[in-house]
Motif scaffolding. Structure first.
Motif, PDB file in Angstrom:
ATOM      1  N   LEU A 188      -2.420   3.075  -2.538  1.00  0.00           N
ATOM      2  CA  LEU A 188      -3.387   2.835  -1.471  1.00  0.00           C
ATOM      3  C   LEU A 188      -2.713   2.951  -0.114  1.00  0.00           C
ATOM      4  CD1 LEU A 188      -6.167   1.886  -0.407  1.00  0.00           C
ATOM      5  CD2 LEU A 188      -5.336  -0.464  -0.695  1.00  0.00           C
ATOM      6  N   LEU A 189      -1.555   2.330   0.043  1.00  0.00           N
ATOM      7  CA  LEU A 189      -0.850   2.379   1.328  1.00  0.00           C
ATOM      8  C   LEU A 189      -0.423   3.813   1.661  1.00  0.00           C
ATOM      9  CD1 LEU A 189       1.362  -0.832   1.049  1.00  0.00           C
ATOM     10  CD2 LEU A 189      -0.796  -0.554   2.289  1.00  0.00           C
ATOM     11  N   ARG A 190      -0.008   4.555   0.652  1.00  0.00           N
ATOM     12  CA  ARG A 190       0.399   5.937   0.879  1.00  0.00           C
ATOM     13  C   ARG A 190      -0.796   6.773   1.343  1.00  0.00           C
ATOM     14  NH1 ARG A 190       4.111   6.659  -3.354  1.00  0.00           N
ATOM     15  NH2 ARG A 190       2.320   6.698  -4.762  1.00  0.00           N
ATOM     16  N   ALA A 191      -1.954   6.567   0.714  1.00  0.00           N
ATOM     17  CA  ALA A 191      -3.163   7.301   1.108  1.00  0.00           C
ATOM     18  C   ALA A 191      -3.600   6.920   2.516  1.00  0.00           C
ATOM     19  CB  ALA A 191      -4.281   7.023   0.112  1.00  0.00           C
ATOM     20  N   LEU A 192      -3.521   5.630   2.853  1.00  0.00           N
ATOM     21  CA  LEU A 192      -3.911   5.194   4.193  1.00  0.00           C
ATOM     22  C   LEU A 192      -2.970   5.765   5.244  1.00  0.00           C
ATOM     23  CD1 LEU A 192      -4.889   1.459   3.564  1.00  0.00           C
ATOM     24  CD2 LEU A 192      -6.385   3.453   3.758  1.00  0.00           C
ATOM     25  N   ARG A 193      -1.686   5.837   4.925  1.00  0.00           N
ATOM     26  CA  ARG A 193      -0.749   6.430   5.881  1.00  0.00           C
ATOM     27  C   ARG A 193      -1.097   7.893   6.136  1.00  0.00           C
ATOM     28  NH1 ARG A 193       5.743   5.842   6.510  1.00  0.00           N
ATOM     29  NH2 ARG A 193       6.020   7.567   7.970  1.00  0.00           N
ATOM     30  N   ARG A 194      -1.453   8.622   5.086  1.00  0.00           N
ATOM     31  CA  ARG A 194      -1.862  10.015   5.271  1.00  0.00           C
ATOM     32  C   ARG A 194      -3.132  10.095   6.106  1.00  0.00           C
ATOM     33  NH1 ARG A 194      -2.034  12.951  -0.423  1.00  0.00           N
ATOM     34  NH2 ARG A 194      -2.316  14.797   0.930  1.00  0.00           N
ATOM     35  N   GLY A 195      -4.026   9.098   5.937  1.00  0.00           N
ATOM     36  CA  GLY A 195      -5.217   9.052   6.774  1.00  0.00           C
ATOM     37  C   GLY A 195      -4.879   8.845   8.235  1.00  0.00           C
ATOM     38  N   VAL A 196      -3.906   7.975   8.510  1.00  0.00           N
ATOM     39  CA  VAL A 196      -3.461   7.746   9.888  1.00  0.00           C
ATOM     40  C   VAL A 196      -2.839   9.014  10.467  1.00  0.00           C
ATOM     41  CG1 VAL A 196      -1.806   6.483  11.324  1.00  0.00           C
ATOM     42  CG2 VAL A 196      -3.138   5.262   9.600  1.00  0.00           C
ATOM     43  N   GLU A 197      -2.007   9.678   9.686  1.00  0.00           N
ATOM     44  CA  GLU A 197      -1.386  10.915  10.159  1.00  0.00           C
ATOM     45  C   GLU A 197      -2.436  11.978  10.468  1.00  0.00           C
ATOM     46  OE1 GLU A 197       1.192  11.667   6.878  1.00  0.00           O
ATOM     47  OE2 GLU A 197       2.796  10.353   7.632  1.00  0.00           O
ATOM     48  N   THR A 198      -3.465  12.058   9.643  1.00  0.00           N
ATOM     49  CA  THR A 198      -4.548  13.018   9.889  1.00  0.00           C
ATOM     50  C   THR A 198      -5.297  12.678  11.166  1.00  0.00           C
ATOM     51  OG1 THR A 198      -4.818  13.416   7.513  1.00  0.00           O
ATOM     52  CG2 THR A 198      -6.678  13.983   8.932  1.00  0.00           C
ATOM     53  N   LEU A 199      -5.501  11.385  11.399  1.00  0.00           N
ATOM     54  CA  LEU A 199      -6.176  10.944  12.626  1.00  0.00           C
ATOM     55  C   LEU A 199      -5.420  11.418  13.854  1.00  0.00           C
ATOM     56  CD1 LEU A 199      -8.297   9.174  14.108  1.00  0.00           C
ATOM     57  CD2 LEU A 199      -6.766   7.230  13.738  1.00  0.00           C
ATOM     58  N   HIS A 200      -4.097  11.321  13.820  1.00  0.00           N
ATOM     59  CA  HIS A 200      -3.292  11.747  14.969  1.00  0.00           C
ATOM     60  C   HIS A 200      -3.201  13.269  15.070  1.00  0.00           C
ATOM     61  CE1 HIS A 200      -1.776   7.885  16.479  1.00  0.00           C
ATOM     62  NE2 HIS A 200      -1.816   7.492  15.221  1.00  0.00           N
ATOM     63  N   ASP A 201      -3.134  13.947  13.923  1.00  0.00           N
ATOM     64  CA  ASP A 201      -2.969  15.398  13.932  1.00  0.00           C
ATOM     65  C   ASP A 201      -4.265  16.138  14.253  1.00  0.00           C
ATOM     66  OD1 ASP A 201      -0.337  15.015  13.259  1.00  0.00           O
ATOM     67  OD2 ASP A 201      -0.617  15.417  11.117  1.00  0.00           O
TER      68      ASP A 201
ATOM     69  N   TRP B 180     -11.693   6.271   5.880  1.00  0.00           N
ATOM     70  CA  TRP B 180     -12.686   7.322   5.645  1.00  0.00           C
ATOM     71  C   TRP B 180     -12.023   8.684   5.500  1.00  0.00           C
ATOM     72  CZ3 TRP B 180     -15.668   4.924  10.289  1.00  0.00           C
ATOM     73  CH2 TRP B 180     -16.348   3.783   9.856  1.00  0.00           C
ATOM     74  N   LEU B 181     -10.987   8.922   6.311  1.00  0.00           N
ATOM     75  CA  LEU B 181     -10.273  10.193   6.212  1.00  0.00           C
ATOM     76  C   LEU B 181      -9.527  10.303   4.881  1.00  0.00           C
ATOM     77  CD1 LEU B 181      -8.915  10.355   9.854  1.00  0.00           C
ATOM     78  CD2 LEU B 181     -10.424  12.055   8.806  1.00  0.00           C
ATOM     79  N   ALA B 182      -8.931   9.200   4.444  1.00  0.00           N
ATOM     80  CA  ALA B 182      -8.226   9.208   3.165  1.00  0.00           C
ATOM     81  C   ALA B 182      -9.177   9.525   2.019  1.00  0.00           C
ATOM     82  CB  ALA B 182      -7.542   7.862   2.938  1.00  0.00           C
ATOM     83  N   ASP B 183     -10.413   9.084   2.144  1.00  0.00           N
ATOM     84  CA  ASP B 183     -11.424   9.391   1.132  1.00  0.00           C
ATOM     85  C   ASP B 183     -11.886  10.837   1.260  1.00  0.00           C
ATOM     86  OD1 ASP B 183     -13.491   8.660  -0.886  1.00  0.00           O
ATOM     87  OD2 ASP B 183     -14.842   9.055   0.788  1.00  0.00           O
ATOM     88  N   GLN B 184     -12.236  11.238   2.476  1.00  0.00           N
ATOM     89  CA  GLN B 184     -12.823  12.555   2.699  1.00  0.00           C
ATOM     90  C   GLN B 184     -11.837  13.690   2.412  1.00  0.00           C
ATOM     91  OE1 GLN B 184     -12.342  14.823   5.483  1.00  0.00           O
ATOM     92  NE2 GLN B 184     -14.276  15.936   5.588  1.00  0.00           N
ATOM     93  N   ARG B 185     -10.565  13.472   2.711  1.00  0.00           N
ATOM     94  CA  ARG B 185      -9.553  14.514   2.512  1.00  0.00           C
ATOM     95  C   ARG B 185      -8.920  14.476   1.110  1.00  0.00           C
ATOM     96  NH1 ARG B 185      -7.986  16.615   7.646  1.00  0.00           N
ATOM     97  NH2 ARG B 185      -9.876  16.478   8.923  1.00  0.00           N
ATOM     98  N   GLY B 186      -9.341  13.527   0.278  1.00  0.00           N
ATOM     99  CA  GLY B 186      -8.837  13.488  -1.089  1.00  0.00           C
ATOM    100  C   GLY B 186      -7.513  12.768  -1.266  1.00  0.00           C
ATOM    101  N   PHE B 187      -7.039  12.056  -0.218  1.00  0.00           N
ATOM    102  CA  PHE B 187      -5.751  11.365  -0.333  1.00  0.00           C
ATOM    103  C   PHE B 187      -5.828  10.220  -1.344  1.00  0.00           C
ATOM    104  CE2 PHE B 187      -5.376  12.443   4.459  1.00  0.00           C
ATOM    105  CZ  PHE B 187      -5.102  13.771   4.162  1.00  0.00           C
ATOM    106  N   LEU B 188      -6.958   9.527  -1.377  1.00  0.00           N
ATOM    107  CA  LEU B 188      -7.137   8.463  -2.366  1.00  0.00           C
ATOM    108  C   LEU B 188      -7.211   9.038  -3.780  1.00  0.00           C
ATOM    109  CD1 LEU B 188      -9.718   6.359  -0.360  1.00  0.00           C
ATOM    110  CD2 LEU B 188      -7.495   5.514  -1.110  1.00  0.00           C
ATOM    111  N   ARG B 189      -7.913  10.127  -3.917  1.00  0.00           N
ATOM    112  CA  ARG B 189      -8.025  10.772  -5.227  1.00  0.00           C
ATOM    113  C   ARG B 189      -6.654  11.194  -5.739  1.00  0.00           C
ATOM    114  NH1 ARG B 189     -11.080  16.389  -5.287  1.00  0.00           N
ATOM    115  NH2 ARG B 189      -9.364  16.699  -3.828  1.00  0.00           N
ATOM    116  N   ASP B 190      -5.788  11.655  -4.831  1.00  0.00           N
ATOM    117  CA  ASP B 190      -4.433  12.042  -5.232  1.00  0.00           C
ATOM    118  C   ASP B 190      -3.672  10.871  -5.846  1.00  0.00           C
ATOM    119  OD1 ASP B 190      -4.934  14.551  -4.246  1.00  0.00           O
ATOM    120  OD2 ASP B 190      -3.813  14.264  -2.377  1.00  0.00           O
ATOM    121  N   GLU B 191      -4.051   9.651  -5.475  1.00  0.00           N
ATOM    122  CA  GLU B 191      -3.393   8.453  -6.001  1.00  0.00           C
ATOM    123  C   GLU B 191      -4.155   7.837  -7.174  1.00  0.00           C
ATOM    124  OE1 GLU B 191      -0.528   7.630  -4.930  1.00  0.00           O
ATOM    125  OE2 GLU B 191      -0.416   8.796  -3.068  1.00  0.00           O
TER     126      GLU B 191
END
Length: 244
Positions: free
Chosen positions: A214-227, A27-38
């Motif tokens: 997809l994996l790159r966007a999900l990793r950014r989502g995980v990093e956002t979750l922690h940050d 959800w974060l990868a979608d909301q923050r545009g990480f998926l769109r970047d890919e």
């Protein structure tokens, strides 16, 4: 998941058991545009059980799943096309929730334990927890097919299960409702790949760049979750409000 960026994005349908808080990185990868970047968008599709989710991947209904990886591993070992490509949740955020009459794991001898599968996911974790107390299935306890975590919580409230391991936040909801937590799963199984990204080898070979994206966007989502856990919590709440 979200088509607000237009048809130019490539949609990947991802199979899951049911929507849950563990999908916050998606959800974060979608909301923050990480998926769109890919150049991607995703849509989560629920199949209600681990077995059904694995079957959907194997049968080509979806190209990717995020969930229990045992079925994909077994398929690969038997010469099949399924592959585990990335970890997603590396510690099981689960607790053994029981009826109020139980006060310890040892008291669960003879109990009915709810699970979504007899081959994958939570059944293995419960087997390890029970084995630590000298109990094995079926001699010392019985598995009952009771659906995913929301359905198991309803079954616990109805009294048709003696206990079941429950995912965050259902374990906390149960505790607030007077159901005892007899132990967290990671106390018994600290290193367990609870949730993984899996795919079909032929799809991955044909869509390598999309899978990597997809994996790159999900990793950014995980990093956002922690940050930014507070911001992540707001996204999770928003998703669950829309779902309800």
């Amino acid at each position: 998941m979200d088509d607000r960026y237009g048809a130019s994005l490539y949609e990947i349908e991802i199979g899951i058991v049911v929507p849950a808080v563990i999908y916050a990185p998606v959800w974060l990868a979608d909301q923050r545009g990480f998926l769109r970047d890919e150049g991607l968008t995703v849509r989560l599709r629920s199949f209600g059980s681990t077995d059904a989710t694995t079957a959907a991947l194997r049968d080509g209904v979806v190209p990717v799943t995020i969930g229990s990886p045992e079925g994909s591993i077994a398929n690969a070992l038997n010469g099949g096309d399924l592959r585990l490509v990335s970890g997603f949740v590396n510690r099981p955020p689960l607790s053994m929730i029981a009826q109020p009459r139980y006060h310890s794991m040892a008291e669960l001898r003879g109990a009915r334990l709810g699970t979504t599968s007899l081959k994958e996911g939570t059944c293995h974790l419960m087997e390890k927890m029970m084995a630590a107390h000298g109990m094995r299935q079926p001699a010392d306890f019985q598995f009952v097919m009771a659906g995913a975590h929301p359905q198991r919580w309803e079954a616990l409230k109805a009294g048709t299960l003696d206990a079941a391991i429950q995912l965050v936040p259902f374990n906390y909801i149960a505790g607030e409702s007077g159901f005892p937590n007899l132990g967290d799963v990671d106390e018994y199984v600290p290193d367990f790949l609870f949730c993984a990204v899996c795919t079909r080898l032929n799809w991955a070979n044909e869509n390598r760049d999309r899978l990597v994206g997809l994996l790159r966007a999900l990793r950014r989502g995980v990093e956002t979750l922690h940050d930014d856990p507070s911001g992540a919590a707001a996204v999770v709440l928003d998703k669950n409000e829309h779902k309800s």
